[in-house]
Design an enzyme around this catalytic site. Structure first.
Site: not given
Ligand SMILES: [Zn+2]
Ligand SMILES: [Zn+2]
Length: 439
Positions: A308, A291, A287, A330, A326, A289
């Site tokens: 993935a 990604s 968590r 995208r 997620h 940030g």
């Protein structure tokens, strides 16, 4: 062409004079005060003239006396200060001046000058083309403003040296008609507004740090932006982080964050350097940030493959929810593949995001020949000639795992991260949402 940026700020400038947010405070403390966005091309073609532009130009050593053509984008007061036309009347010049813009704005401007003033008025609508001296100008539609200001315009300008630029402020993501109109333009420079910065949900009339690179990606897909296009954000408001941080955030998109008063060369002399291969490792805690940052790093690319590495876990609801989150974030234009064979998946892809190496490793640990697999992964990254961004986790600084398998995983992850970092051109560490470049 030389584009002298008289101002690069939003309507309220930057800092906003009423505001004490961290961004405005940084600007104030560092004496970086941005005026309303306006520019002068080669000293003769003025792009927008809000009330601040004439004085800002004077402070930057540039008078308006040589200006022969004035293009207005729209009637919002930071772009349209028709009083400047009245001041010109007081000089008794008989040099003709072209004034072009949306019809409602032209009508307003006429009220500020004598009927016999040496001004050639040009009412422009999206799709109109016009010769202004040795400049060819084409008006295209903006997604901005409401009926009260009439349709707002953006300008596609070709100079006497054949250099070509797009002046795109103010606008939300470009309308379809404009995307079609600029198809294949291969601009030397695109000046694209970035009013809202990190304020993602303010209004739909402007761009922000999420929509900006996606707009660039769309322009790349259409050949309007190429690898040698100079990308310049303008109309910057206080939703943006201070310029040094903004430069870090935008650097990967090939964008150049300008100063007020800067003169940007457009055309062969100002061509941006061609892109080199870009192999990037992004690490950080859970968590952190990481990604989000990794996604931002490839957001300007026209064709992105998202790899993935997570195996589906239908029995784990919390996990599935995270994966879905997620996925929703995208861009819809990205392709997705779910695989553990990362080396094969990333080969021959122009831009690829692997999220994440940690899950890949968890899977690889259960297979024979871990070292060989990591080597194969690293070699594929090293060979890559486009953009490859790999997300991984930083777990070594927490408590020592209680179990032997936990310790084994931690050690293998540390070793793999170091191996990947060695073949990458950039390594980032993300914590509290802030990316820091390590190498
Ligand atoms: Zn504006
Ligand atoms: Zn506006």
């Amino acid at each position: 062409m030389e584009v002298h940026l008289i101002g690069t700020g939003a309507a309220s400038g930057w800092p906003n004079p009423w505001c004490r947010c961290a961004s405005c405070t940084w600007m104030r403390d560092n004496g970086d005060v941005r005026g309303q966005t306006s520019a002068i091309v080669d000293g003769t073609l003025l792009l927008d003239c809000g009330p601040e532009a004439p004085r800002a130009a004077e402070r930057q050593g540039r008078s308006l006396a040589e200006v022969r053509h004035l293009l207005f984008t729209h009637a919002h007061p930071d772009h349209a200060g028709p009083a400047a036309l009245m001041w010109r009347g007081w000089t008794h010049t008989d040099e003709p001046l072209d004034v072009a813009g949306p019809p409602a704005l032209i009508e307003e401007c006429r009220r500020w000058v004598e009927p016999d003033a040496p001004i050639n008025w040009h009412e422009l609508r999206a799709g109109d083309e016009l010769e202004l001296g040795s400049y060819r100008v084409r008006a295209v539609a903006a997604a901005h403003g409401d009926a009260s200001i009439g349709p707002a315009l953006l300008y596609d300008i070709t100079g006497p040296d054949s250099a070509r630029m797009l002046w795109a402020t103010d606008t939300a993501p470009l309308p379809q008609s404009t995307l079609d109109a600029v198809d294949g333009a291969a601009y030397d420079a695109v000046f694209l507004e970035l009013t809202n910065g990190d304020d993602l949900d303010t209004d739909t009339d402007h761009l922000d740090l999420r929509s900006w690179p996606l707009q660039v990606a769309e322009l790349r897909r259409r050949g309007a932006v190429t690898d040698s296009t100079r990308l310049v954000p303008i109309h910057l408001g206080h939703g943006n982080p201070p310029p040094p941080k903004l430069r870090v955030r935008m650097g990967g998109w090939g964008a150049h964050v300008p100063q007020d008063g800067e003169r940007v060369q457009v055309g062969r002399a100002g061509a941006a350097p061609a892109r080199s291969p870009r192999r990037v490792l992004v690490t950080g805690g859970a968590r952190s940030g990481k990604s989000l940052w990794a996604e931002a790093l490839v957001a300007d690319q026209p064709d992105v493959l998202y790899v993935a590495t997570a195996r589906p876990r239908p029995e784990d609801e919390e996990w599935e929810r995270r994966v879905e989150l997620h996925r929703d974030r995208r861009p819809s234009t990205w392709r997705t593949t779910e695989t553990q064979d990362v080396a094969k998946a990333i080969a021959d892809e122009p831009a690829v995001l692997v999220d994440c190496a940690t899950l890949w490793l968890a899977d690889a640990l259960e297979q024979p020949d871990l070292d060989g697999r990591v080597e194969e992964f690293a070699a594929a990254v090293s060979r890559h000639e486009g953009t490859v961004v790999i997300v991984t986790n930083e777990v070594g600084s927490g408590v020592v795992p209680a179990t032997e398998s936990g310790r084994e995983f931690r050690d293998a992850l540390g070793a793999m991260n170091a191996r990947l970092a060695r073949v990458c051109d950039e390594v980032w560490f993300v914590t509290a949402g802030i990316p820091t470049r390590l190498a």
